[in-house]
Write a protein that holds these residues in place. Sequence first.
Motif, PDB file in Angstrom:
ATOM      1  N   TRP A  20       0.740  -1.012   0.100  1.00 17.80           N
ATOM      2  CA  TRP A  20      -0.092   0.062   0.085  1.00 17.80           C
ATOM      3  C   TRP A  20       0.921   1.289   0.115  1.00 17.80           C
ATOM      4  O   TRP A  20       0.553   2.230  -0.672  1.00 17.80           O
ATOM      5  CB  TRP A  20      -0.966  -0.001   1.088  1.00 17.80           C
ATOM      6  N   ARG A  21       1.971   1.302   0.986  1.00 20.73           N
ATOM      7  CA  ARG A  21       2.859   2.503   1.067  1.00 20.73           C
ATOM      8  C   ARG A  21       3.534   2.640  -0.456  1.00 20.73           C
ATOM      9  O   ARG A  21       3.802   3.671  -1.027  1.00 20.73           O
ATOM     10  CB  ARG A  21       3.888   2.370   2.080  1.00 20.73           C
ATOM     11  N   LYS A  24       0.954   4.313  -2.800  1.00 21.81           N
ATOM     12  CA  LYS A  24       0.775   5.632  -2.386  1.00 21.81           C
ATOM     13  C   LYS A  24       1.935   6.472  -2.857  1.00 21.81           C
ATOM     14  O   LYS A  24       1.777   7.549  -3.382  1.00 21.81           O
ATOM     15  CB  LYS A  24       0.494   5.678  -1.069  1.00 21.81           C
ATOM     16  N   LYS A  28       1.729   9.641  -5.566  1.00 21.03           N
ATOM     17  CA  LYS A  28       2.246  11.063  -5.486  1.00 21.03           C
ATOM     18  C   LYS A  28       3.349  11.477  -6.591  1.00 21.03           C
ATOM     19  O   LYS A  28       3.285  12.789  -6.864  1.00 21.03           O
ATOM     20  CB  LYS A  28       3.418  10.800  -4.084  1.00 21.03           C
ATOM     21  N   GLU A  39      -6.759   9.476  -7.179  1.00 18.11           N
ATOM     22  CA  GLU A  39      -7.274   9.761  -5.754  1.00 18.11           C
ATOM     23  C   GLU A  39      -8.440   9.602  -5.733  1.00 18.11           C
ATOM     24  O   GLU A  39      -9.232   9.107  -4.815  1.00 18.11           O
ATOM     25  CB  GLU A  39      -6.608  11.061  -5.195  1.00 18.11           C
ATOM     26  N   GLU A  42      -9.574   6.292  -6.195  1.00 20.24           N
ATOM     27  CA  GLU A  42      -9.469   5.445  -4.957  1.00 20.24           C
ATOM     28  C   GLU A  42     -10.459   5.788  -3.776  1.00 20.24           C
ATOM     29  O   GLU A  42     -10.763   4.749  -3.103  1.00 20.24           O
ATOM     30  CB  GLU A  42      -8.118   5.854  -4.385  1.00 20.24           C
TER      31      GLU A  42
END
Length: 129
Positions: A20-21, A24, A28, A39, A42
């Motif tokens: 997940w990180r 993300k 970014k 986003e 999401e």
Amino acid sequence: MSEVENSGFLSKVIGPKKRWRAYKARVKELPGNHRAAVEAIERYLMHFVPTDADSNVSMFEDLVDLFEQAAADGTPIRAIVGEDPVEFVDAFVQNYSEGGYVPGSARKRLTAALARAAGEDAGEEDRTA
């Protein structure tokens, strides 16, 4: 860490934290409009009932793959999601999950957020997305 993060619910929605990180971090790095679109999608996808963590994190990873490639190719948001972003996302999610009920307000927020990401006037739609 919040109670939600400690619960099994979050891990069912987002999958393994490391993946997940990484997802993300990739989001970014997207150009602004493409990042805003991912986003918005999401947020919309969080309304679906998760089936399993691996399927869900794979879904998000595939989503960012799609938008990374589109950004690299200079593909506009509307060329990706079409005129009906709800239809696009509903078709996209069918590859990963049975999904669940999505409230009409979430559908409106998605439509407005993607219109803004595509550089269009979202009109009087809900601008809280």
